[in-house]
Design a protein around this motif. Sequence first.
Motif, short mmCIF file in Angstrom:
data_model
loop_
_atom_site.label_atom_id
_atom_site.label_comp_id
_atom_site.label_asym_id
_atom_site.label_seq_id
_atom_site.Cartn_x
_atom_site.Cartn_y
_atom_site.Cartn_z
N PRO A 145 6.43 13.39 2.18
CA PRO A 145 6.57 13.81 3.58
C PRO A 145 5.58 13.07 4.48
CG PRO A 145 6.41 15.72 2.11
CD PRO A 145 6.07 14.51 1.29
N SER A 146 5.97 12.82 5.73
CA SER A 146 5.06 12.17 6.67
C SER A 146 3.82 13.03 6.88
CB SER A 146 5.77 11.95 8.01
OG SER A 146 6.79 11.01 7.88
N PRO A 147 2.66 12.37 7.12
CA PRO A 147 1.40 13.10 7.28
C PRO A 147 1.21 13.60 8.71
CG PRO A 147 0.99 10.74 7.21
CD PRO A 147 2.47 10.91 7.12
N PRO B 78 4.42 2.24 10.12
CA PRO B 78 5.28 3.28 9.57
C PRO B 78 4.45 4.56 9.47
CG PRO B 78 4.37 2.00 7.78
CD PRO B 78 3.80 1.42 9.07
N SER B 79 5.08 5.65 9.11
CA SER B 79 4.33 6.87 8.83
C SER B 79 3.38 6.60 7.67
CB SER B 79 5.29 8.01 8.50
OG SER B 79 6.22 7.61 7.50
N ALA B 80 2.18 7.22 7.72
CA ALA B 80 1.09 6.86 6.80
C ALA B 80 1.14 7.68 5.50
CB ALA B 80 -0.26 7.05 7.49
N ASN B 81 2.32 7.72 4.89
CA ASN B 81 2.51 8.41 3.61
C ASN B 81 2.94 7.41 2.56
OD1 ASN B 81 4.92 8.65 5.57
ND2 ASN B 81 5.86 8.62 3.52
N LEU B 82 2.79 7.79 1.29
CA LEU B 82 3.43 7.01 0.23
C LEU B 82 4.93 7.14 0.39
CD1 LEU B 82 1.51 7.75 -3.09
CD2 LEU B 82 1.65 5.56 -1.88
N ALA C 105 0.83 -1.21 0.00
CA ALA C 105 0.00 0.00 0.00
C ALA C 105 0.86 1.26 0.00
CB ALA C 105 -0.93 -0.01 1.22
N LYS C 106 1.97 1.22 0.74
CA LYS C 106 2.85 2.39 0.84
C LYS C 106 3.82 2.50 -0.33
CE LYS C 106 5.24 4.02 4.11
NZ LYS C 106 5.48 5.12 5.03
N GLY C 107 4.05 1.39 -1.02
CA GLY C 107 5.11 1.38 -2.00
C GLY C 107 6.47 1.42 -1.33
N ARG C 108 6.53 0.85 -0.12
CA ARG C 108 7.76 0.91 0.68
C ARG C 108 8.64 -0.30 0.38
NH1 ARG C 108 8.43 3.10 6.40
NH2 ARG C 108 9.87 1.81 7.56
N PRO C 109 9.96 -0.10 0.20
CA PRO C 109 10.84 -1.24 -0.02
C PRO C 109 10.83 -2.17 1.20
CG PRO C 109 12.09 0.84 -0.05
CD PRO C 109 10.67 1.18 0.25
MG MG Z 1 8.34 7.23 7.26
#
Ligand code: MG
Length: 344
Positions: free
Chosen positions: A146-148, A138-142, A51-55
């Motif tokens: 920037p973090s939300p 994690p922070s709820a950003n893509l 969902a985040k596109g996080r590695p």
């Molecule tokens: Mg973060």
Amino acid sequence: MTDVVQPDAAGIQRAAGVLRAGGLVAFPTETVYGLGVHALDREAVRRLFLAKGRPANDPLIVHVATLDGAASLLASRPGSVAALAGRFWPGPLTLVLPKSRLVPDEVTAGLASVAIRIPAHPVALALIEAAGIPIAAPSANLFSRPSPTRAAHVLADLDGRIDLVVDGGDTSVGVESTVLDLTRDIPTVLRPGAVTLEMLGAVLPHVRMRDASHTASGAEPMASPGLLSRHYSPRAPLTLYEGHAAAVVARLAADARDAAHQGQRVGILAADDDPVDGFTIVRVGSDGDLPGVAARLYAALREIDAAGTDVILARGYPADTGIGIAIQDRLRRAAAGRIVHVDS
Ligand code: MG
Ligand code: TXA
């Protein structure tokens, strides 16, 4: 689609149920909004990374409501944990500790350690307690946004990709928690935040700051993969001006005029009383109120980015002590190496 609920009893119960069932729920903490998931549910954790596109090599922080709630997640508890927890939890401090086998590798990116935090926000605590499970968030950003710091930021990045947002209004601290690694011989701050090195030093006399030049260049990748410098960046390239305030503002204004002459749309991130005008300007706060700057920094970055500028010029803030170090760290990451040092 993503539903928004209020942090009343019904909203908390609904969010807790979604979390227990493996869903993705964004919720406020005192630092930034987190994107929560059942920390012991591997499938749910995988969905969160998607969902985040996080590695997948960037480990998550596990949020608990009490120190007891973390006990089964830890292989051992270094002696300093009780004193640190007593002083700083609930609060914006994350401790990296030896993990137990209960914690899935998906959460820790295969590391032998797990990051733990007890957040201070009443909504976050109520949600963790109602869910009755540890919550990885994690922070709820893509990834790389920037973090939300408010629910609208979460929706701007993740609407339709997550199940629920609990809207608790603006967060108060505004920058992510201090990450302190207790698995090394010398306790090391991996990410500066509102719990400062000075504050930690009162409990841990030998605590030190990580070597920023290593992590920013990626030469120390396993220390904290999330600290790579391309995090926190706006879409338009941002140049950071550091040095004495008056000289910085004069140089920044001159560069802004040059860029405008070349036909570029210029955005400026300025302090409240900096003498600049004539461009797209977002005011972040003042040198005399650094907690206020931290609280507004990410909203300001999103605002200036949404204005559709080609370049962003930002001025730095005093970074010798306190939360000024965290502000400088985040601005430098947003600048990704584009830093102008103005001497006088
Ligand atoms: Mg973060
Ligand atoms: O304030 C915060 O910490 C927010 C709120 C939601 O709690 N969360 C947050 O999470 O900022 P995230 O995922 O955006 O940042 C977590 C940081 C990353 O830099 C990650 O690399 C580091 O913590 N981290 C997590 N587990 C680690 C570990 N086992 N060892 C070293 N660093 C770790």
